[in-house]
Design a protein around this motif. Structure first.
Motif, mmCIF file in Angstrom:
data_model
loop_
_atom_site.group_PDB
_atom_site.id
_atom_site.type_symbol
_atom_site.label_atom_id
_atom_site.label_comp_id
_atom_site.label_asym_id
_atom_site.label_seq_id
_atom_site.Cartn_x
_atom_site.Cartn_y
_atom_site.Cartn_z
ATOM 1 N N ALA A 91 0.836 -1.196 0.000
ATOM 2 C CA ALA A 91 0.000 0.000 0.000
ATOM 3 C C ALA A 91 0.873 1.249 0.000
ATOM 4 C CB ALA A 91 -0.915 -0.006 1.210
ATOM 5 N N PRO A 92 0.559 2.243 -0.835
ATOM 6 C CA PRO A 92 1.330 3.489 -0.838
ATOM 7 C C PRO A 92 1.188 4.217 0.491
ATOM 8 C CG PRO A 92 -0.046 3.300 -2.806
ATOM 9 C CD PRO A 92 -0.494 2.243 -1.860
ATOM 10 N N ARG A 93 2.319 4.625 1.055
ATOM 11 C CA ARG A 93 2.304 5.401 2.297
ATOM 12 C C ARG A 93 3.613 6.156 2.419
ATOM 13 N NH1 ARG A 93 2.327 0.159 4.169
ATOM 14 N NH2 ARG A 93 0.219 0.440 4.969
ATOM 15 N N GLY A 94 3.606 7.195 3.244
ATOM 16 C CA GLY A 94 4.817 7.961 3.494
ATOM 17 C C GLY A 94 4.877 9.256 2.706
ATOM 18 N N LEU A 95 6.028 9.959 2.829
ATOM 19 C CA LEU A 95 6.224 11.271 2.219
ATOM 20 C C LEU A 95 6.654 11.135 0.760
ATOM 21 C CD1 LEU A 95 6.518 14.368 2.407
ATOM 22 C CD2 LEU A 95 8.868 13.988 3.228
ATOM 23 N N LEU A 96 5.961 11.858 -0.125
ATOM 24 C CA LEU A 96 6.290 11.898 -1.550
ATOM 25 C C LEU A 96 6.609 13.331 -1.924
ATOM 26 C CD1 LEU A 96 6.389 10.384 -4.309
ATOM 27 C CD2 LEU A 96 3.999 11.063 -4.613
#
Length: 298
Positions: free
Chosen positions: A91-96
């Motif tokens: 799953a996409p997560r975190g700072l982009l």
């Protein structure tokens, strides 16, 4: 005849991107003779010469240009397939951290970032817009979205959409000053210059029969902001070069008209850039795929 492998296609794209066998060898961490042998094996299998070699650089033959065109598309499609498959397990997560050009970043990328984070609430998007391209690696950005190819061999690129460039002027300007019929006519017209990066001032380049022809233009108005020069053209101040993306609605409404349509300009396709294909974060992969889905034209 044996068909091309993915590694062969990727090698040729990398070779042309770096411009020499020695540079491609360094990027692949192999010896220059090994790179030379890989190219020779490709040409032997195909039965044609793909590049002309010199001591410092290479240039493509017509067969090489055809091969590069299809190889680039196939490599991008195979990479996209990997991204889709690999993206399903994390799953996409975190700072982009994303960089984009000023006008396009504000009007297009910002709204897309908003809808993307609504779909992926565990992703935090930091969008920075700048008038000049930035160094992705040194500045710590995950992605950059820019028109045109960046001259940085350390990063990877994926084309999001095609984007031609046209010369245009308002009907009022053309009625007052006449319609140019040759490139030489531009010298007697008011041309609005968009000053970009370190490009030579007032130099317009055209593609004619596979070669580049340079025309020096003059005018009373110039700016480093694309929206400003477009506004001046709408006001009837002169002839301007802008991208198809910017011009579409004005050409459709008749507020601007194309001139010298038979002379092609270098395109300004939209690319997303990222530092590494290996271990691309799920959030980066998801955002790239989202941009392609929303913006891809071909």
């Amino acid at each position: 005849m044996k068909t091309a492998s993915f590694s062969e296609l990727e090698f040729f794209v990398l070779l042309i991107r770096h411009g020499s066998l020695s540079a491609a060898a360094r990027a692949l961490d192999i010896s220059p003779p090994a790179a030379t042998m890989r190219l020779a094996a490709m040409e032997k299998r195909l039965g044609v010469r793909l590049v002309n070699r010199s001591t410092r650089k290479i240039s493509m033959t017509s067969e090489g240009e055809t091969y590069l065109q299809h190889a680039t598309r196939l490599v991008a499609e195979l990479e996209a397939l990997d991204e889709i498959v690999l993206g399903g397990g994390q799953a996409p997560r975190g700072l982009l951290r994303v960089n984009a050009s000023l006008g396009f970043g504000r009007t297009v990328i910002a709204p897309l970032a908003s809808t993307f984070t609504a779909r992926h609430p565990e992703v935090e998007v930091q969008l920075e817009v700048t008038d000049r391209p930035i160094d992705l690696i040194d500045k710590g950005f995950d992605l950059a979205i820019r028109f045109g190819e960046l001259p940085d061999n350390r990063i990877n690129a994926r084309r999001i959409m095609s984007n031609r460039r046209f010369m245009c002027a308002s009907p009022a300007y053309l009625e007052k000053h006449g319609v140019p019929t040759t490139l030489n006519d531009l010298s007697s017209h008011r041309c609005i210059v968009h000053r970009q990066n370190d490009d030579a001032y007032g130099v317009w380049r055209f593609l004619i029969d596979g070669r580049t022809e340079i025309v020096k233009v003059h005018g009373a108005m110039s700016s480093n902001d694309g929206d400003i020069v477009l506004g001046w053209a709408l006001d009837g101040q002169g002839i301007v070069i802008r991208s198809e993306w910017d011009l579409a609605k004005y050409l459709e409404s008749g507020r601007l008209r194309r001139v010298l349509r038979e002379f092609a300009l270098p395109s300004a396709d939209l690319y997303v850039y990222y530092p590494s294909k290996q271990n691309l974060a799920a959030r980066s992969r998801a955002f790239i795929n989202y941009l392609v889905k929303q913006l891809a034209t071909d």
